[in-house]
Design an enzyme around this catalytic site. Structure first.
Site, PDB file in Angstrom:
ATOM      1  N   HIS A   1       0.836  -1.231  -0.139  1.00  0.00           N
ATOM      2  CA  HIS A   1       0.205   0.001  -0.115  1.00  0.00           C
ATOM      3  C   HIS A   1       0.910   1.245  -0.021  1.00  0.00           C
ATOM      4  CE1 HIS A   1      -3.804  -1.970   2.174  1.00  0.00           C
ATOM      5  NE2 HIS A   1      -3.210  -2.690   1.159  1.00  0.00           N
TER       6      HIS A   1
ATOM      7  N   ARG B   1      -0.376  -0.475  -4.529  1.00  0.00           N
ATOM      8  CA  ARG B   1      -1.724   0.051  -4.828  1.00  0.00           C
ATOM      9  C   ARG B   1      -1.611   1.488  -4.272  1.00  0.00           C
ATOM     10  NH1 ARG B   1      -6.588  -0.762   0.212  1.00  0.00           N
ATOM     11  NH2 ARG B   1      -5.276   0.878   0.924  1.00  0.00           N
TER      12      ARG B   1
ATOM     13  N   TYR C   1     -10.052   7.244   3.182  1.00  0.00           N
ATOM     14  CA  TYR C   1      -9.284   6.010   3.386  1.00  0.00           C
ATOM     15  C   TYR C   1      -8.039   5.638   2.732  1.00  0.00           C
ATOM     16  CZ  TYR C   1      -8.487   0.990   2.222  1.00  0.00           C
ATOM     17  OH  TYR C   1      -8.118  -0.242   2.331  1.00  0.00           O
TER      18      TYR C   1
ATOM     19  N   ASP D   1      -8.047   0.890  -4.544  1.00  0.00           N
ATOM     20  CA  ASP D   1      -9.341   0.610  -3.633  1.00  0.00           C
ATOM     21  C   ASP D   1     -10.242   2.032  -3.675  1.00  0.00           C
ATOM     22  OD1 ASP D   1     -10.960  -0.465  -1.978  1.00  0.00           O
ATOM     23  OD2 ASP D   1      -9.372  -1.108  -0.552  1.00  0.00           O
TER      24      ASP D   1
ATOM     25  N   HIS E   1     -13.119   1.555  -1.907  1.00  0.00           N
ATOM     26  CA  HIS E   1     -13.642   1.336  -0.544  1.00  0.00           C
ATOM     27  C   HIS E   1     -15.155   1.366  -0.583  1.00  0.00           C
ATOM     28  CE1 HIS E   1     -12.731   0.609   3.738  1.00  0.00           C
ATOM     29  NE2 HIS E   1     -11.790  -0.246   3.027  1.00  0.00           N
TER      30      HIS E   1
ATOM     31  N   GLU F   1     -10.789  -1.825  -7.283  1.00  0.00           N
ATOM     32  CA  GLU F   1     -11.298  -2.555  -6.084  1.00  0.00           C
ATOM     33  C   GLU F   1     -12.446  -1.899  -5.532  1.00  0.00           C
ATOM     34  OE1 GLU F   1      -8.587  -3.275  -3.057  1.00  0.00           O
ATOM     35  OE2 GLU F   1      -9.982  -4.035  -1.545  1.00  0.00           O
TER      36      GLU F   1
ATOM     37  N   GLU G   1     -13.864  -8.284  -0.301  1.00  0.00           N
ATOM     38  CA  GLU G   1     -13.316  -8.554   0.804  1.00  0.00           C
ATOM     39  C   GLU G   1     -14.291  -8.613   2.138  1.00  0.00           C
ATOM     40  OE1 GLU G   1     -10.981  -4.956   1.105  1.00  0.00           O
ATOM     41  OE2 GLU G   1     -12.047  -4.010   2.777  1.00  0.00           O
TER      42      GLU G   1
ATOM     43  N   ARG H   1     -11.742 -11.304  -3.968  1.00  0.00           N
ATOM     44  CA  ARG H   1     -10.899 -10.628  -2.797  1.00  0.00           C
ATOM     45  C   ARG H   1     -11.279 -11.192  -1.646  1.00  0.00           C
ATOM     46  NH1 ARG H   1      -7.211  -7.896  -1.905  1.00  0.00           N
ATOM     47  NH2 ARG H   1      -7.913  -6.176  -0.523  1.00  0.00           N
TER      48      ARG H   1
ATOM     49  N   ASP I   1      -5.204  -6.327   9.601  1.00  0.00           N
ATOM     50  CA  ASP I   1      -6.295  -6.905  10.523  1.00  0.00           C
ATOM     51  C   ASP I   1      -6.490  -8.654  10.014  1.00  0.00           C
ATOM     52  OD1 ASP I   1      -7.615  -5.130   8.244  1.00  0.00           O
ATOM     53  OD2 ASP I   1      -9.022  -6.634   8.709  1.00  0.00           O
TER      54      ASP I   1
ATOM     55  N   GLU J   1      -2.373  -9.620  -1.362  1.00  0.00           N
ATOM     56  CA  GLU J   1      -2.143  -8.311  -0.731  1.00  0.00           C
ATOM     57  C   GLU J   1      -1.433  -8.585   0.455  1.00  0.00           C
ATOM     58  OE1 GLU J   1      -5.627  -6.604   1.105  1.00  0.00           O
ATOM     59  OE2 GLU J   1      -4.804  -4.568   1.284  1.00  0.00           O
TER      60      GLU J   1
ATOM     61  N   TRP K   1     -18.300   3.495   4.132  1.00  0.00           N
ATOM     62  CA  TRP K   1     -16.920   3.455   4.351  1.00  0.00           C
ATOM     63  C   TRP K   1     -16.568   2.224   3.914  1.00  0.00           C
ATOM     64  CZ3 TRP K   1     -12.844   1.258   6.618  1.00  0.00           C
ATOM     65  CH2 TRP K   1     -11.751   1.890   6.950  1.00  0.00           C
TER      66      TRP K   1
HETATM   67  O1  KDG Z   1     -10.807  -4.274   7.949  1.00  0.00           O
HETATM   68  C1  KDG Z   1     -11.033  -3.624   7.118  1.00  0.00           C
HETATM   69  C2  KDG Z   1      -9.861  -3.167   6.350  1.00  0.00           C
HETATM   70  O2  KDG Z   1      -9.069  -4.599   6.196  1.00  0.00           O
HETATM   71  C3  KDG Z   1      -9.929  -2.756   5.002  1.00  0.00           C
HETATM   72  O3  KDG Z   1     -10.353  -1.298   5.065  1.00  0.00           O
HETATM   73  C4  KDG Z   1      -8.834  -2.749   4.097  1.00  0.00           C
HETATM   74  O4  KDG Z   1     -10.062  -2.328   2.254  1.00  0.00           O
HETATM   75  C5  KDG Z   1      -8.948  -2.762   2.618  1.00  0.00           C
HETATM   76  C6  KDG Z   1      -8.005  -3.433   1.881  1.00  0.00           C
HETATM   77  O5  KDG Z   1      -8.078  -3.532   0.722  1.00  0.00           O
HETATM   78  O6  KDG Z   1      -6.883  -4.020   2.477  1.00  0.00           O
HETATM   79 MG    MG Z   2     -10.246  -3.098  -0.058  1.00  0.00          MG
END
Ligand code: KDG
Ligand code: MG
Length: 412
Positions: free
Chosen positions: A122, A147, A159, A220, A222, A246, A272, A293, A326, A349, A412
């Site tokens: 990232h 990214r 974000y 991304d 988001h 994404e 995701e 994803r 996470d 990723e 979000w």
């Molecule tokens: O828990 C949410 C995050 O993992 C997310 O916001 C990260 O969008 C994300 C990504 O593409 O890694």
């Molecule tokens: Mg994402």
């Protein structure tokens, strides 16, 4: 072999992680990641109160049976809490099976299909100079795909741009570019989709001019655009040869991707926040996406992810497994074993975990020349250092949310 102990370990070295540890009467142990960012304790309860008692005395080799039993016997299907809990059991059982076979897990999944898994990192910056520095740092670290997230003039927080998202009330350390914050309440950010859409194409034009045509670039969205806005962005990014765009629209409305697809050839990645293969039925059969994803951690584990990727393979759709910080090192290791084995691997990723996290989770993976490899240790190749884990109790943490200028809560 029989399962004799099922433990749920919560630790917060750099952020919260939930880990399931299964022990057998033959002394094998297996780990599974059950971390659900910002809702961690819900999965802890699901596992401790409703799953652990059901596993004692069961044969750990019967992975498919355990998965189907946990999924179907609950009656209540799907959902991130349920699927993260089932994923943790599934991965822990695969870890045990591979240790019992004295092989790294990828061997049981069919063996390696490649020498390593291409990873993306990232890069972010509130403006172009900061963004370029971040891209250079990633290239220096060996990343072969990047990214790009950037600040938008007029918006305070956005974000993926860490320096802009530190909000008041943040009471602890967090990763660079990591949105979750240790605080009693979620941080509030601002958003303006039109300002974002005006700004982003110029950013990619500048990045291509600075770094050339070859570097795979990702972005991304988001979940923040409407279908027609996403179509517009995808079209405006076509000259910059994106690896993917994404989560361009909110994931619940999968039909939205039909509209986006009609207007742009920018490759699309989504999923995701999905947690079952059924979430992809339309998207895969109608070839509305190019990359899946889903995280192993949030989609029920290795067993359903292997089936999902085999289904996607029929349509030349590839993997792009979710791997932010996470996802714990246990979840990352599971993703690497799967990515190494499947034929339709696309990209992985990979954000680096912090030093404290790496002391809690002893890992065997490598990252060389932009490629991740899970290593050759039997199992998934991760062990939990329980003394280190015990030093870091759970801390309340939330993902942020955002509002438009008139106060409306936005995606979000
Ligand atoms: O828990 C949410 C995050 O993992 C997310 O916001 C990260 O969008 C994300 C990504 O593409 O890694
Ligand atoms: Mg994402």
């Amino acid at each position: 072999m029989k399962i004799t102990q099922v433990e749920v370990i919560v630790t917060s070295p750099d952020r919260n992680f939930v880990t399931l540890k299964i022990t057998t009467d033959e002394g094998h142990t297996g780990l599974g990641d059950a971390t659900l960012n910002g809702r961690e304790l819900a999965v802890v309860s699901y596992l401790k109160d409703h799953v652990a008692p059901l596993l004692i005395g069961k044969d750990p080799h019967r992975i498919e049976d355990a998965w189907q039993f946990l999924y179907r016997s609950a009656y209540w299907r799907r959902g991130p809490v349920t699927m993260a809990a089932i994923a943790a059991v599934d991965v822990a059982l695969w870890d045990i099976k591979a240790k019992a076979a004295n092989m790294p897990l990828y061997q049981l999944l069919g063996g390696a299909s490649r020498t390593g898994c291409l990873a993306y990192g990232h890069a972010s910056g509130k403006d172009l100079p900061e963004l370029f520095d971040s891209v250079r740092q990633h290239l220096d670290q060996g990343y072969g795909a990047i990214r790009i997230q950037t600040g938008v003039p007029g918006l305070k927080a956005i974000y993926g741009v860490a320096s802009n998202t530190v909000a008041s009330g943040n009471v602890g350390k967090r990763y660079d570019h990591e949105p979750a914050q240790r605080a009693p309440l979620p941080a509030e950010e601002d958003w303006d989709t039109r300002a974002y859409l005006r700004h982003i194409p110029g950013v990619f034009e500048a990045v291509r001019a600075e770094f050339g045509p070859e570097l795979p670039l990702l972005h991304d969205g988001h979940h923040r655009m409407t279908p027609i806005q996403a179509a517009k962005l995808g079209k405006s990014l076509e000259p910059f040869d994106m690896f993917w765009l994404e989560d361009c629209t909110p994931a619940e409305n999968q039909e939205a991707l039909r509209l986006v697809r009609r207007h742009t050839i920018t490759p699309l990645a989504i999923g995701e926040v999905f947690n079952t293969v059924w979430d992809y039925q339309t998207l895969i059969q109608e070839q509305l996406i190019d990359f899946v994803r889903s995280a192993v951690t949030h989609t029920g584990g290795i067993s359903p992810m292997k089936k999902l990727m085999d289904f996607a393979a029929q349509y030349q759709i590839k993997s792009g497994i979710h791997g932010p910080t996470d996802i714990s090192p246990v979840g990352m290791a599971a993703a690497m074993h799967l990515g190494l084995a499947i034929h339709n691997f696309g990209i992985q990723e990979y954000m680096k975990h912090g030093e404290a996290t790496n002391r809690v989770f002893e890992q065997s993976f490598t990252f060389n020349n932009g490629l991740l490899h899970p290593g050759e240790k039997p199992g998934i190749g991760v062990e939990l250092n329980i003394d280190e884990a015990g030093k870091y109790p759970y801390q309340t943490a939330y993902l942020p949310f955002n509002r438009l200028a008139d106060g409306t809560v936005h995606d979000w």
